[in-house]
Scaffold this motif. Structure first.
Motif, short mmCIF file in Angstrom:
data_model
loop_
_atom_site.label_atom_id
_atom_site.label_comp_id
_atom_site.label_asym_id
_atom_site.label_seq_id
_atom_site.Cartn_x
_atom_site.Cartn_y
_atom_site.Cartn_z
N LEU A 122 0.82 -1.21 0.00
CA LEU A 122 0.00 0.00 0.00
C LEU A 122 0.85 1.26 0.00
O LEU A 122 0.49 2.25 -0.63
N SER A 123 1.95 1.21 0.74
CA SER A 123 2.83 2.39 0.79
C SER A 123 4.22 1.99 1.22
O SER A 123 4.42 0.98 1.89
N ILE A 124 5.17 2.82 0.80
CA ILE A 124 6.56 2.70 1.24
C ILE A 124 6.99 4.10 1.65
O ILE A 124 6.88 5.04 0.86
N LYS A 125 7.42 4.23 2.90
CA LYS A 125 7.89 5.50 3.40
C LYS A 125 9.38 5.39 3.69
O LYS A 125 9.83 4.44 4.33
N ILE A 126 10.13 6.37 3.21
CA ILE A 126 11.58 6.37 3.39
C ILE A 126 11.98 7.68 4.03
O ILE A 126 11.69 8.76 3.51
N SER A 127 12.62 7.59 5.15
CA SER A 127 13.11 8.77 5.83
C SER A 127 14.24 9.40 5.01
O SER A 127 15.07 8.69 4.46
N PRO A 128 14.28 10.72 4.94
CA PRO A 128 15.38 11.38 4.22
C PRO A 128 16.75 10.97 4.74
O PRO A 128 17.73 10.96 3.99
N ASP A 129 16.82 10.59 6.02
CA ASP A 129 18.09 10.14 6.60
C ASP A 129 18.61 8.87 5.93
O ASP A 129 19.81 8.59 5.98
N ALA A 130 17.72 8.09 5.31
CA ALA A 130 18.12 6.83 4.70
C ALA A 130 18.67 7.01 3.29
O ALA A 130 19.25 6.09 2.73
N VAL A 131 18.50 8.20 2.75
CA VAL A 131 18.91 8.44 1.36
C VAL A 131 20.35 8.93 1.32
O VAL A 131 20.64 10.07 1.66
N ASP A 132 21.22 8.04 0.92
CA ASP A 132 22.63 8.36 0.76
C ASP A 132 23.01 8.02 -0.67
O ASP A 132 23.13 6.84 -1.02
N PRO A 133 23.19 9.03 -1.53
CA PRO A 133 23.50 8.75 -2.94
C PRO A 133 24.75 7.89 -3.12
O PRO A 133 24.90 7.22 -4.14
N GLU A 134 25.61 7.88 -2.13
CA GLU A 134 26.83 7.09 -2.23
C GLU A 134 26.60 5.62 -1.88
O GLU A 134 27.45 4.78 -2.14
N ASP A 135 25.45 5.31 -1.24
CA ASP A 135 25.21 3.93 -0.80
C ASP A 135 23.73 3.55 -1.00
O ASP A 135 23.02 3.26 -0.05
N VAL A 136 23.30 3.52 -2.23
CA VAL A 136 21.93 3.18 -2.58
C VAL A 136 21.62 1.72 -2.24
O VAL A 136 20.48 1.38 -1.92
N GLU A 137 22.62 0.86 -2.28
CA GLU A 137 22.41 -0.56 -2.04
C GLU A 137 21.85 -0.82 -0.64
O GLU A 137 21.01 -1.71 -0.47
N ILE A 138 22.29 -0.08 0.35
CA ILE A 138 21.77 -0.27 1.71
C ILE A 138 20.28 0.07 1.75
O ILE A 138 19.48 -0.65 2.34
N LEU A 139 19.90 1.15 1.09
CA LEU A 139 18.48 1.53 1.04
C LEU A 139 17.67 0.45 0.33
O LEU A 139 16.59 0.07 0.80
N GLN A 140 18.18 -0.07 -0.76
CA GLN A 140 17.48 -1.14 -1.47
C GLN A 140 17.30 -2.36 -0.58
O GLN A 140 16.22 -2.96 -0.55
N ASP A 141 18.33 -2.72 0.16
CA ASP A 141 18.24 -3.86 1.07
C ASP A 141 17.20 -3.62 2.17
O ASP A 141 16.46 -4.54 2.52
N MET A 142 17.17 -2.40 2.70
CA MET A 142 16.18 -2.10 3.74
C MET A 142 14.76 -2.20 3.20
O MET A 142 13.86 -2.70 3.87
N ILE A 143 14.56 -1.73 1.97
CA ILE A 143 13.23 -1.81 1.36
C ILE A 143 12.83 -3.27 1.17
O ILE A 143 11.71 -3.68 1.51
N LEU A 144 13.74 -4.08 0.64
CA LEU A 144 13.45 -5.51 0.46
C LEU A 144 13.13 -6.18 1.80
O LEU A 144 12.20 -6.97 1.89
N THR A 145 13.90 -5.87 2.81
CA THR A 145 13.68 -6.45 4.13
C THR A 145 12.29 -6.09 4.65
O THR A 145 11.56 -6.96 5.14
N ALA A 146 11.93 -4.83 4.56
CA ALA A 146 10.62 -4.39 5.06
C ALA A 146 9.48 -5.01 4.26
O ALA A 146 8.47 -5.45 4.83
N VAL A 147 9.61 -5.07 2.94
CA VAL A 147 8.56 -5.68 2.10
C VAL A 147 8.40 -7.15 2.44
O VAL A 147 7.28 -7.64 2.64
N ASN A 148 9.51 -7.87 2.53
CA ASN A 148 9.43 -9.29 2.86
C ASN A 148 8.84 -9.53 4.24
O ASN A 148 8.09 -10.48 4.45
N ASP A 149 9.16 -8.67 5.19
CA ASP A 149 8.61 -8.79 6.54
C ASP A 149 7.10 -8.56 6.51
O ASP A 149 6.34 -9.27 7.16
#
Length: 111
Positions: A58-85
């Motif tokens: 229904l929704s995905i919320k991402i805190s601005p603190d999680a957005v690091d242009p130098e490390d997008v992979e960590i954000l992607q992993d967090m999204i996958l983890t939350a979706v799977n949970d």
């Protein structure tokens, strides 16, 4: 004379009523499951995912603190983890809800 088929008329009628009652309860439980909203987070809450009982995101919320242009992979992993949970929560809730009605008997394809 004995009846063929092994079921008496009254017993079969009673069994059909019980099956219909169980079917109605299962339909009600399925509706309740589908309307339920599940929330999962990752990264200490910087990513939040909401899903319904139909396993739709229904929704995905991402805190601005999680957005690091130098490390997008960590954000992607967090999204996958939350979706799977969130999806796991839906499945667990569905199994618990339907398990109460079926007495723990697995009915493949039912939910």
């Amino acid at each position: 004379m004995s009846r063929r088929g092994g079921f008496g008329g009254g017993n079969m009628s009673q069994m059909m009523k019980q099956v219909q009652q169980m079917q109605k309860k299962m339909e009600q439980a399925q509706t309740e499951i589908e309307e339920q909203v599940f929330t999962a987070t990752a990264g200490g809450g910087v990513v939040e995912v909401e899903a319904n009982g139909k396993k739709q995101i229904l929704s995905i919320k991402i805190s601005p603190d999680a957005v690091d242009p130098e490390d997008v992979e960590i954000l992607q992993d967090m999204i996958l983890t939350a979706v799977n949970d969130a999806i796991s929560q839906v499945e667990k809730f569905s199994e618990e809800k339907m398990g109460k009605l079926t007495g723990g008997i697995s009915l493949p394809g039912m939910f």
